[in-house]
Design a protein around this motif. Structure first.
Motif, short mmCIF file in Angstrom:
data_model
loop_
_atom_site.label_atom_id
_atom_site.label_comp_id
_atom_site.label_asym_id
_atom_site.label_seq_id
_atom_site.Cartn_x
_atom_site.Cartn_y
_atom_site.Cartn_z
N LEU A 42 30.61 31.12 32.75
CA LEU A 42 31.39 30.61 33.59
C LEU A 42 32.80 30.28 33.29
CD1 LEU A 42 29.07 26.94 33.68
CD2 LEU A 42 30.08 28.96 35.20
N ARG A 43 33.33 30.86 32.37
CA ARG A 43 34.58 30.92 31.92
C ARG A 43 34.79 32.59 32.19
NH1 ARG A 43 39.71 29.73 31.67
NH2 ARG A 43 40.57 30.75 29.61
N ALA A 44 34.01 33.82 32.52
CA ALA A 44 34.83 34.63 32.79
C ALA A 44 35.05 34.75 34.82
CB ALA A 44 32.93 35.84 32.73
N LEU A 45 33.68 34.19 34.63
CA LEU A 45 34.14 33.79 36.76
C LEU A 45 34.96 32.93 36.87
CD1 LEU A 45 32.70 34.63 38.67
CD2 LEU A 45 31.63 31.93 38.81
N GLN A 46 35.48 32.37 36.13
CA GLN A 46 37.20 31.19 36.07
C GLN A 46 38.37 32.29 36.17
OE1 GLN A 46 38.43 28.66 32.69
NE2 GLN A 46 37.81 27.38 34.11
N ARG A 47 38.02 33.00 35.23
CA ARG A 47 38.97 34.44 35.29
C ARG A 47 38.81 35.62 35.46
NH1 ARG A 47 39.99 35.29 28.61
NH2 ARG A 47 42.34 36.01 29.13
N ARG A 48 38.05 35.58 36.27
CA ARG A 48 37.05 36.39 37.32
C ARG A 48 37.73 37.91 36.53
NH1 ARG A 48 41.71 34.64 42.42
NH2 ARG A 48 40.61 32.82 42.56
N ARG A 49 37.11 38.04 35.31
CA ARG A 49 36.95 38.94 34.60
C ARG A 49 35.46 38.94 34.51
NH1 ARG A 49 40.84 39.40 30.29
NH2 ARG A 49 42.09 38.33 30.83
N PHE A 50 35.27 40.00 36.20
CA PHE A 50 33.67 39.99 37.03
C PHE A 50 33.09 41.35 35.36
CE2 PHE A 50 36.09 38.57 39.73
CZ PHE A 50 35.28 37.73 40.15
N GLY A 51 34.00 42.13 35.23
CA GLY A 51 33.13 43.07 34.19
C GLY A 51 32.29 42.34 33.08
N TRP A 52 32.40 41.07 32.45
CA TRP A 52 31.74 40.46 31.18
C TRP A 52 30.54 40.42 31.78
CZ3 TRP A 52 32.79 41.56 26.72
CH2 TRP A 52 33.65 42.00 26.17
N LEU A 53 30.64 39.78 33.23
CA LEU A 53 29.05 39.41 33.25
C LEU A 53 28.01 40.47 33.64
CD1 LEU A 53 30.36 37.20 36.33
CD2 LEU A 53 29.56 36.17 34.21
N TYR A 54 28.32 41.55 34.04
CA TYR A 54 27.37 42.17 34.19
C TYR A 54 26.70 42.57 32.54
CZ TYR A 54 29.60 44.74 38.28
OH TYR A 54 29.78 44.64 39.59
N LEU A 55 27.44 42.29 32.01
CA LEU A 55 26.41 42.03 29.93
C LEU A 55 25.63 40.61 30.22
CD1 LEU A 55 25.94 42.81 27.13
CD2 LEU A 55 27.64 41.21 26.66
#
Length: 403
Positions: free
Chosen positions: A175-188
């Protein structure tokens, strides 16, 4: 900063990680005290017996299933009961948590490793929750939200051999990655979530809702082609991971419906229907009637109560200012996860535990600045925690005392 966020200058003093550590350790000390009391109260009729210990309480119920997965893996042939229906088995439990505990357990032994992972993951989840809320609330409110989370009714799970702490860590980071729009982390993070415990399909729904919300306000908040590709790809990944465990269970056992039948085995113990099949949203409809019938009330009261609860929660997510201030990502996650629960779950005493992924909503409870309010919420959480430990662990001897 997004519209509606509260702002305040960071307070002087110790660093957030240390302050959160102090809050978390104090909360764990209280939980340990509750465990000691529960072990003392536990009697011959309890699942844990008259000689219960903090260790046995920490490794009770589903912790035993994770231990079984770590030591014996998953069955290649589904066990069946006398009627021929699939019986409860290890396929209901995802592999990441027991695998990590097994590796660490080579040094410490499995029970110590399982509880240690939960403890550490719980602290890291507190850090992630603070970071998630700090962008929307002032630092004091964010710290209070962490305190409410760490001391809440389900906080005993931070000291049990359950996968909840680890799942919460992945979820809050996602959720923090989505909030910051760091989409790359979501693949992990999406595969880690999906193979830690069920719930990643709710994240797929979140991404669909998030994409719609971003598209609707694209003139005020630019939505580039690269972001669109990430949102669609991550939504498809979450859906694929969510359904993959069913495929894996089917391939290993040779039965395509192995996972669903395994999950239904727990539901059948409540309904008594050996031919029960999965139909979306049917679990809550069935259970609302069942519980009101058990209380000697008309079944239709249960359906009215269910509808009222759904409308009340929807109204809170849409209109409550304390919730709105938390931001789009948290509100959409809360809605997506609740829809997911409504679609797949049969509500019983485990419902309390399954609501734990709504932890970001503790931020809404911390918004009011009154010390009386915040202290009251903290006290209420601790009372709820003792109630849960007392019923599920100290007693744990009837159908509604299953964590």
């Amino acid at each position: 900063m997004a519209d509606g966020a509260l702002t305040a200058s960071p307070p002087a003093g110790t660093r957030p990680a240390l302050r959160i550590a102090i809050v978390y350790l104090a909360a764990r000390a209280l939980t340990t005290l509750f465990f000691l009391l529960a072990a003392e109260i536990s009697g011959p009729a309890s699942r844990f017996g008259a000689d219960a210990t903090v260790g046995s309480l920490s490794m009770g119920w589903d912790a035993q299933w994770y231990w079984l997965v770590a030591t014996g893996g998953y069955p290649s042939e589904l066990p069946r009961d006398e009627s021929g229906a699939v019986a409860e088995n290890a396929w209901a439990f995802m592999p990441v948590y027991p695998a990590l505990a097994r590796i660490l357990g080579l040094v410490t032994g499995y029970p110590v490793a399982a509880v240690l992972i939960s403890l550490v993951a719980g602290y890291l989840a507190c850090l992630a929750l603070h970071a998630l809320l700090r962008g929307r609330l002032d630092s004091t409110a964010a710290l209070w939200a962490v305190a409410l989370f760490a001391s809440g009714p389900l906080a005993a799970l931070f000291q049990m051999g359950y996968a909840e702490s680890l799942f919460l860590l992945w979820l809050l980071l996602a959720l923090r990655a989505l909030q910051r729009r760091r989409f790359g982390w979501l693949y992990l993070l999406i595969p880690l979530m999906g193979y830690t415990r069920p719930g990643v399909l709710a994240f797929a729904l979140l991404l669909a809702l998030y994409g719609i919300a971003r598209w609707a306000r694209r003139r005020r908040d630019a939505l580039g082609a690269r972001e669109i590709v990430h949102i669609v790809a991550l939504g498809l990944l979450a859906a694929a991971v969510g359904f993959s465990w069913q495929a894996i269970a089917g391939l290993v056992t040779g039965e395509p419906g192995a996972y669903l039948e395994t999950e239904l085995s727990w539901r059948r113990s409540w309904t008594g229907d050996p031919d029960a099949a999965f139909r979306p949203f049917d679990g809550f409809v069935q259970a609302s009637a069942l519980w009101f019938r058990l209380w000697g009330l008309p079944e239709w009261w249960g359906w009215i109560a269910l509808a009222a609860c759904v409308l009340a929660v929807a109204a809170a997510l849409l209109f409550a200012p304390q919730v709105r201030v938390l931001g789009t990502e948290i509100r959409l996650w809360s809605a997506a996860y609740l829809v997911y629960l409504l679609a797949v779950f049969f509500p019983q005493s485990s419902l309390f535990r399954l609501l734990l992924p709504l932890a970001p909503l503790y931020g809404a409870l911390a918004v009011p600045r009154s010390w009386a309010w915040r202290g009251g919420m903290l006290a209420l959480g601790l009372v709820g925690q003792w109630w849960w430990i007392y019923n599920m662990l100290a007693l744990g001897n009837t159908y509604y005392q299953i964590p």
